[in-house]
Write an enzyme that holds these catalytic residues in place. Structure first.
Site, PDB file in Angstrom:
ATOM      1  N   HIS A  46       0.294  -1.312   5.908  1.00 55.95           N
ATOM      2  CA  HIS A  46       1.606  -0.698   6.136  1.00 55.95           C
ATOM      3  C   HIS A  46       1.588  -0.047   7.521  1.00 55.95           C
ATOM      4  O   HIS A  46       1.419   1.166   7.666  1.00 55.95           O
ATOM      5  CB  HIS A  46       1.896   0.336   5.043  1.00 55.95           C
ATOM      6  CG  HIS A  46       3.276   0.919   5.109  1.00 55.95           C
ATOM      7  ND1 HIS A  46       4.362   0.346   4.496  1.00 55.95           N
ATOM      8  CD2 HIS A  46       3.752   2.029   5.723  1.00 55.95           C
ATOM      9  CE1 HIS A  46       5.436   1.071   4.708  1.00 55.95           C
ATOM     10  NE2 HIS A  46       5.088   2.104   5.477  1.00 55.95           N
TER      11      HIS A  46
ATOM     12  N   ASP B  33      -2.856  -4.989  -2.399  1.00 57.54           N
ATOM     13  CA  ASP B  33      -2.765  -5.222  -0.955  1.00 57.54           C
ATOM     14  C   ASP B  33      -1.392  -5.787  -0.619  1.00 57.54           C
ATOM     15  O   ASP B  33      -1.207  -6.990  -0.444  1.00 57.54           O
ATOM     16  CB  ASP B  33      -3.870  -6.188  -0.529  1.00 57.54           C
ATOM     17  CG  ASP B  33      -3.908  -6.394   0.983  1.00 57.54           C
ATOM     18  OD1 ASP B  33      -3.256  -5.611   1.700  1.00 57.54           O
ATOM     19  OD2 ASP B  33      -4.593  -7.332   1.437  1.00 57.54           O
TER      20      ASP B  33
ATOM     21  N   GLU C 280      -1.214   2.273   3.705  1.00 54.62           N
ATOM     22  CA  GLU C 280      -0.927   2.920   4.979  1.00 54.62           C
ATOM     23  C   GLU C 280      -2.186   3.589   5.527  1.00 54.62           C
ATOM     24  O   GLU C 280      -2.861   4.334   4.815  1.00 54.62           O
ATOM     25  CB  GLU C 280       0.173   3.964   4.814  1.00 54.62           C
ATOM     26  CG  GLU C 280       0.618   4.587   6.121  1.00 54.62           C
ATOM     27  CD  GLU C 280       1.803   5.527   5.945  1.00 54.62           C
ATOM     28  OE1 GLU C 280       2.604   5.632   6.887  1.00 54.62           O
ATOM     29  OE2 GLU C 280       1.924   6.148   4.867  1.00 54.62           O
TER      30      GLU C 280
END
Length: 530
Positions: free
Chosen positions: A326, A378, A387
């Site tokens: 992310h 994932d 993130e």
């Protein structure tokens, strides 16, 4: 960012020698300076500090590369009418810690950092308040839950470590009870809650014999520090939860920040105890320093793939690591490959929603990690787990450097000032055959400031012989600037203070910045082989 800088600086201060042995110290110092350069610009006046650029709501509305961003870059600040003691206190800690890192290699810069740290601490202490009450746009994403008392103690601890000024030591003693340093027994340490870090530093002051008349109060700090360590080991009265696979678990959103910070405190405290010849006192009995280090290693092993999923949570490490991070720049094609504009919402449609691996590998990034049951998805939209964050990596750097040196007990109560190395006058020196030592230089970057162009060069010295290189003396001429990573001795340069030899096949890096558009002349004056 300030917490990242503080923790990366602390990693260097504790384990800089180990980083240097692996050729990584310069990289770590560059990373610290990247952060402190920014922080200096964010502190234009003694009682003014800019704490945020941009608005989290509008920034999250778009999915774009940095080169394409068109969202507002409004800057938000704290000042006497809009205080933020937590933000100013942490930034003071960062600048103080970094000043120690640069004290030997760039004393002018170190003094500048320390001066800013003094000003910021005074600002934080004099005009008290939570920063997110002044910068309200930060509340949704980085709310100050713990308040500012821990940052005041944290800042004071680092300022004492950087300046040796008794005012800050006495501040810790005088305010330990009122600001919670002797009262809070924590099971977490991170960018918001600093108590365990403060308590660990104060325990070091105590074990180093620096407490003076503050010793009775500092003993209370140490007791709380040891409660934290015992909780990590599962041997305290209130223990830190762990996943079935053994990973510390605090929360679903970016749990990994608590793992690496706890592993770092356990590592340093293990070495502090070993240095003092002491054991950890838990409710279940005494614990050896090596057991703390083993705990830290278990957390690192889990991160790097020794876990029920056999997944590495460090991007690019191993064979099974997160591929859909992310991260905007990682998930969108590089501007160098395709400079076509990526629009605010178009980035979501084209790149965010892709069920494919990132086009740009975010090597080394540490993602949020698994849930309470070791499960991990994932997926790019799974921001709680995929993130990354710089404050995940910063404490891990120190732990990795320490573990690289082995797992045995290790005395690490290092002095702040490392003595200048001196050559052995009785040692026979030899002119340098080209086959023994190689020196390679390359320009790494350049920039223009006030009409003058500056060039940064990296120089790699490699021992190409089959023996250990010692007593190296280099001649550096046509240098029009500053050099880092070597020790100056007379008209020559020698090994930096943290190493005294270079094994066969190993390399040493140093860097310099000057105003000539050609490299300095670096040559070997003398050396010995053992």
């Amino acid at each position: 960012m300030a917490f990242t800088v503080t923790m990366l600086s602390w990693s260097i201060l504790e384990y800089g020698r180990q980083m240097a042995a692996s050729g990584e110290l310069t990289h770590a110092m560059d990373a610290v300076k990247w952060g402190t350069d920014y922080l200096l610009k964010a502190h234009p006046e003694p009682y003014v500090l800019y704490g945020e650029v941009g608005d989290g709501n509008t920034d999250h509305y778009c999915w774009q590369r940095p080169e394409d961003m068109t969202t507002s870059r409004a800057a938000y600040r704290i000042d006497p009418n809009h205080p933020g003691s937590d933000l100013a206190g942490e930034t003071a800690a960062a600048m103080a810690a970094a000043s120690i890192v640069f004290r030997r290699y760039n004393p002018g810069y170190a003094n500048e950092l320390l001066n800013h740290a003094h000003q910021l601490f005074e600002f934080a202490d004099k005009y008290r308040g939570k920063y997110d009450s002044s910068i309200t746009v930060a509340q949704k994403y980085y709310r100050s839950v713990s308040g500012y008392a821990d940052e005041l103690l944290w800042g004071a601890a680092w300022l004492y470590k950087a300046s040796n000024n008794q005012f800050y030591l006495n501040y810790l003693g005088r305010n330990g009870d009122a600001l919670g340093g002797t009262g809070w027994s924590m099971t977490e340490f991170g960018w918001d809650v600093k108590y365990a870090g403060v308590q660990t530093l104060v325990a070091q002051f105590l074990m180093s014999g620096k407490a003076g008349h503050n010793a009775p109060v500092f003993e209370k700090y140490q007791q709380k520090a040891e409660n934290f360590m015992c909780s990590c080991l599962g041997k305290g009265d209130r223990n830190t939860p762990k996943t079935p696979g053994g990973l510390i678990y605090r929360q679903r959103w970016n749990n990994m920040q608590f793992v690496t910070s706890a592993a770092f405190l356990a590592t340093t405290y293990s070495d502090y105890l070993a240095s003092a010849g002491k054991y950890l006192k838990c409710s279940s009995g005494s614990v050896s320093p090596n057991e703390l280090l083993s705990f830290a290693k278990s957390q690192v092993d889990y991160i790097l793939g020794d876990n029920p999923r056999a997944t590495s949570y460090m991007v690019g490490y191993g064979n099974n690591y997160p591929r859909q991070v992310h991260h905007r720049a990682s998930s969108i094609v590089s501007f160098k490959v395709n400079p076509s504009f990526v629009s605010c919402r178009g980035g979501y449609a084209t790149w965010f929603s892709r069920k494919a691996s990132d086009p740009n590998l975010l090597t080394g990034a540490l993602v949020g990690g698994p849930d309470a049951y070791d499960n991990f998805a994932d997926q790019r939209d799974n921001y709680e787990q995929t993130e990354p964050a710089t404050y995940n990596n910063a404490p891990l750097i120190g732990v990795l450097a320490r573990l690289h040196g082995g797992q045995s007990e290790y005395s690490q109560l290092l002095p702040v000032a490392i003595p200048q190395p001196k050559p052995d006058p009785e040692q026979k020196v030899t002119p340098a055959p080209a086959s023994d030592i190689a020196i390679e230089q390359k320009e790494t970057t350049s920039w223009v400031r006030e009409g003058k162009t500056y060039y940064r060069y990296s120089a790699i010295v490699t021992n190409k012989s089959s023996k250990t290189l010692k007593n190296l003396k280099l001649s550096v001429s046509q240098l029009y600037g500053s050099l880092w990573g070597l020790s100056k001795y007379g008209d020559s340069y020698m090994f930096p203070a943290w190493i005294n030899s270079l094994p066969a096949g190993k390399s040493l890096e140093f860097v310099y910045i000057h105003t000539a558009n050609s490299p300095a002349v670096v040559s070997v004056s003398s050396y010995t082989l053992d």
